[in-house]
Write an enzyme that holds these catalytic residues in place. Structure first.
Site, PDB file in Angstrom:
ATOM      1  N   VAL A  62       0.813  -1.222   0.000  1.00  0.00           N
ATOM      2  CA  VAL A  62       0.000   0.000   0.000  1.00  0.00           C
ATOM      3  C   VAL A  62       0.848   1.274   0.000  1.00  0.00           C
ATOM      4  CG1 VAL A  62      -2.097  -1.003   1.004  1.00  0.00           C
ATOM      5  CG2 VAL A  62      -0.293  -0.092   2.525  1.00  0.00           C
ATOM      6  N   ASN A  88      -7.178  -1.295   6.100  1.00  0.00           N
ATOM      7  CA  ASN A  88      -6.823  -2.095   7.273  1.00  0.00           C
ATOM      8  C   ASN A  88      -5.327  -2.339   7.433  1.00  0.00           C
ATOM      9  OD1 ASN A  88      -7.305  -4.424   9.336  1.00  0.00           O
ATOM     10  ND2 ASN A  88      -6.220  -5.397   7.629  1.00  0.00           N
ATOM     11  N   TYR A 154       3.335   4.757  15.882  1.00  0.00           N
ATOM     12  CA  TYR A 154       2.042   4.071  15.759  1.00  0.00           C
ATOM     13  C   TYR A 154       0.910   4.956  16.295  1.00  0.00           C
ATOM     14  CZ  TYR A 154      -1.274   0.168  15.974  1.00  0.00           C
ATOM     15  OH  TYR A 154      -2.364  -0.655  15.790  1.00  0.00           O
ATOM     16  N   LYS A 158      -2.281   6.673  14.252  1.00  0.00           N
ATOM     17  CA  LYS A 158      -3.668   6.303  14.542  1.00  0.00           C
ATOM     18  C   LYS A 158      -4.512   7.512  14.952  1.00  0.00           C
ATOM     19  CE  LYS A 158      -3.287   1.924  13.529  1.00  0.00           C
ATOM     20  NZ  LYS A 158      -3.926   1.399  12.308  1.00  0.00           N
TER      21      LYS A 158
HETATM   22  N1  LIG Z   1      -3.932  -6.531  16.559  1.00  0.00           N
HETATM   23  C1  LIG Z   1      -4.126  -5.479  17.340  1.00  0.00           C
HETATM   24  O1  LIG Z   1      -3.941  -5.538  18.569  1.00  0.00           O
HETATM   25  C2  LIG Z   1      -4.612  -4.183  16.768  1.00  0.00           C
HETATM   26  C3  LIG Z   1      -5.127  -3.235  17.657  1.00  0.00           C
HETATM   27  C4  LIG Z   1      -5.566  -2.022  17.152  1.00  0.00           C
HETATM   28  C5  LIG Z   1      -5.497  -1.776  15.802  1.00  0.00           C
HETATM   29  N2  LIG Z   1      -5.002  -2.716  14.958  1.00  0.00           N
HETATM   30  C6  LIG Z   1      -4.929  -2.375  13.551  1.00  0.00           C
HETATM   31  O2  LIG Z   1      -5.635  -3.332  12.802  1.00  0.00           O
HETATM   32  C7  LIG Z   1      -5.065  -3.420  11.499  1.00  0.00           C
HETATM   33  C8  LIG Z   1      -4.793  -4.888  11.181  1.00  0.00           C
HETATM   34  O3  LIG Z   1      -3.910  -5.373  12.174  1.00  0.00           O
HETATM   35  P1  LIG Z   1      -3.721  -6.937  12.458  1.00  0.00           P
HETATM   36  O4  LIG Z   1      -3.526  -7.045  13.922  1.00  0.00           O
HETATM   37  O5  LIG Z   1      -4.765  -7.727  11.786  1.00  0.00           O
HETATM   38  O6  LIG Z   1      -2.289  -7.130  11.772  1.00  0.00           O
HETATM   39  P2  LIG Z   1      -1.630  -8.419  11.071  1.00  0.00           P
HETATM   40  O7  LIG Z   1      -0.171  -8.164  11.090  1.00  0.00           O
HETATM   41  O8  LIG Z   1      -2.150  -9.643  11.683  1.00  0.00           O
HETATM   42  O9  LIG Z   1      -2.175  -8.291   9.584  1.00  0.00           O
HETATM   43  C9  LIG Z   1      -1.854  -7.146   8.825  1.00  0.00           C
HETATM   44  C10 LIG Z   1      -1.780  -7.502   7.365  1.00  0.00           C
HETATM   45  O10 LIG Z   1      -1.372  -6.305   6.664  1.00  0.00           O
HETATM   46  C11 LIG Z   1      -0.412  -6.684   5.708  1.00  0.00           C
HETATM   47  N3  LIG Z   1       0.458  -5.538   5.413  1.00  0.00           N
HETATM   48  C12 LIG Z   1       1.425  -5.008   6.195  1.00  0.00           C
HETATM   49  N4  LIG Z   1       2.060  -4.032   5.544  1.00  0.00           N
HETATM   50  C13 LIG Z   1       1.475  -3.949   4.326  1.00  0.00           C
HETATM   51  C14 LIG Z   1       1.706  -3.132   3.195  1.00  0.00           C
HETATM   52  N5  LIG Z   1       2.679  -2.221   3.174  1.00  0.00           N
HETATM   53  N6  LIG Z   1       0.922  -3.292   2.116  1.00  0.00           N
HETATM   54  C15 LIG Z   1      -0.062  -4.239   2.103  1.00  0.00           C
HETATM   55  N7  LIG Z   1      -0.310  -5.056   3.142  1.00  0.00           N
HETATM   56  C16 LIG Z   1       0.448  -4.906   4.239  1.00  0.00           C
HETATM   57  C17 LIG Z   1       0.363  -7.822   6.350  1.00  0.00           C
HETATM   58  O11 LIG Z   1       1.049  -8.597   5.381  1.00  0.00           O
HETATM   59  C18 LIG Z   1      -0.744  -8.580   7.053  1.00  0.00           C
HETATM   60  O12 LIG Z   1      -1.295  -9.590   6.238  1.00  0.00           O
HETATM   61  C19 LIG Z   1      -3.819  -2.539  11.520  1.00  0.00           C
HETATM   62  O13 LIG Z   1      -4.124  -1.294  10.951  1.00  0.00           O
HETATM   63  C20 LIG Z   1      -3.525  -2.399  12.987  1.00  0.00           C
HETATM   64  O14 LIG Z   1      -2.821  -1.209  13.290  1.00  0.00           O
HETATM   65  C21 LIG Z   1      -4.563  -3.915  15.420  1.00  0.00           C
END
Ligand SMILES: NC(=O)c1ccc[n+]([C@@H]2O[C@H](COP(=O)([O-])OP(=O)(O)OC[C@H]3O[C@@H](n4cnc5c(N)ncnc54)[C@H](O)[C@@H]3O)[C@@H](O)[C@H]2O)c1
Length: 265
Positions: A62, A88, A154, A158
């Site tokens: 992305v 996401n 981070y 956000k």
């Molecule tokens: N897991 C948590 O505790 C949590 C809490 C709050 C917010 N979030 C947010 O939720 C979203 C998803 O997080 P998650 O926990 O499912 O993460 P994850 O690491 O399990 O999955 C994220 C996915 O994004 C992909 N990704 C990373 N960089 C990328 C790029 N440059 N281009 C395309 N794809 C890319 C990764 O390959 C992965 O498949 C994120 O924005 C994260 O900040 C997560």
């Protein structure tokens, strides 16, 4: 729970794992078609394969500003248009301000914030062509407070995504495009499992008033609500899915109760 996505086409970035994968599955279960965009080709392809004809994997980083339009055009060509965008994709690393390489700050900003702008502006003509649509920006409770897992990069990204969501919701309402933020609390996904030890993860369960870590499916339910017609009169809002995490500080209920001379139930 099943949400109605009949005749809808969604683009979910970072849909190869975690919250994005759970959201992609939910949209397909509701009758929609989903473009699984991810930089991790193996993970993204596996999710799209699970979805059969309803899924399509497109490899995309992305942060590749010039590659985004071709990816979105390919989705529209394959499925006939785009109605939903779930921004996401996100990353987290653990640094203090003092030990964070500046390149780390830049990378977090480009994936967690700048790509939200780039994917949104690329999706716009597609959504307008359908007479409206829904955008869900996956933010975080770090956008309310600060990150226990990540660093200032981070948290800053956000908070910015919440601001982006508010302003774009106002600007795009005239086109029937709703824009909302989804703010998960700590959720057991590869992102967390890659940055916390099993001991830390087990200990942290005590920080949730509802008694357990948030599951990716819990967060996906929030995304599905915001993307579906069920939220037709919601725009510019933040939906928090955090097991009560924001209600407490960075301490377990035992510590909380002990400090007040009582014992946890
Ligand atoms: N897991 C948590 O505790 C949590 C809490 C709050 C917010 N979030 C947010 O939720 C979203 C998803 O997080 P998650 O926990 O499912 O993460 P994850 O690491 O399990 O999955 C994220 C996915 O994004 C992909 N990704 C990373 N960089 C990328 C790029 N440059 N281009 C395309 N794809 C890319 C990764 O390959 C992965 O498949 C994120 O924005 C994260 O900040 C997560």
């Amino acid at each position: 729970m099943k949400w109605d996505f009949e005749d809808k086409v969604a683009v979910v970035t970072g849909a190869g794992k975690g919250i994005g994968a759970a959201t992609a599955r939910g949209i397909a279960e509701g009758g929609g078609r989903v473009a699984v965009l991810d930089v991790d080709a193996d993970a993204g392809r596996a999710v799209a394969d699970e979805l059969g004809d309803a899924g399509r994997f497109i490899e995309l980083d992305v942060t590749d500003r010039d590659g985004i339009p071709a990816a979105f055009d390919a989705v529209a060509a394959r499925f006939g248009g785009i109605d939903i965008l779930v921004n996401n994709a996100g990353v987290v690393t653990r640094h203090t301000i003092a030990n964070m390489p500046p390149e780390n700050w830049d990378r977090t900003m480009s994936i967690n914030l700048t790509a939200v702008f780039d994917c949104t502006r690329t999706a716009l003509p597609h959504l307008k062509a359908r007479g409206g649509g829904a955008i869900v920006n996956v933010c975080s409770v770090s956008g309310y407070r600060f990150s226990l897992i990540g660093g200032v990069d981070y948290t800053s990204a956000k908070w910015a995504v919440r601001g982006f969501t508010r302003q774009s919701a106002y600007e795009l309402a005239q086109y029937g495009i709703r824009v909302n933020a989804l703010c998960p609390g700590p959720t057991l996904t590869p992102l967390v499992e890659g940055s916390m030890s099993p001991e830390e993860i087990a200990r942290a369960a005590g920080n949730f008033p509802l008694g357990e870590w948030v599951d990716p499916k819990d967060v996906a339910n929030g995304a599905l609500f915001l993307a579906s017609p069920a939220s037709r009169m919601c725009t510019g809002i933040d939906l928090v899915v955090d097991g009560g995490f924001l209600l407490v500080g960075a301490q377990s209920i035992e510590e909380y109760m002990d400090a007040r001379g009582d014992a946890a139930g």
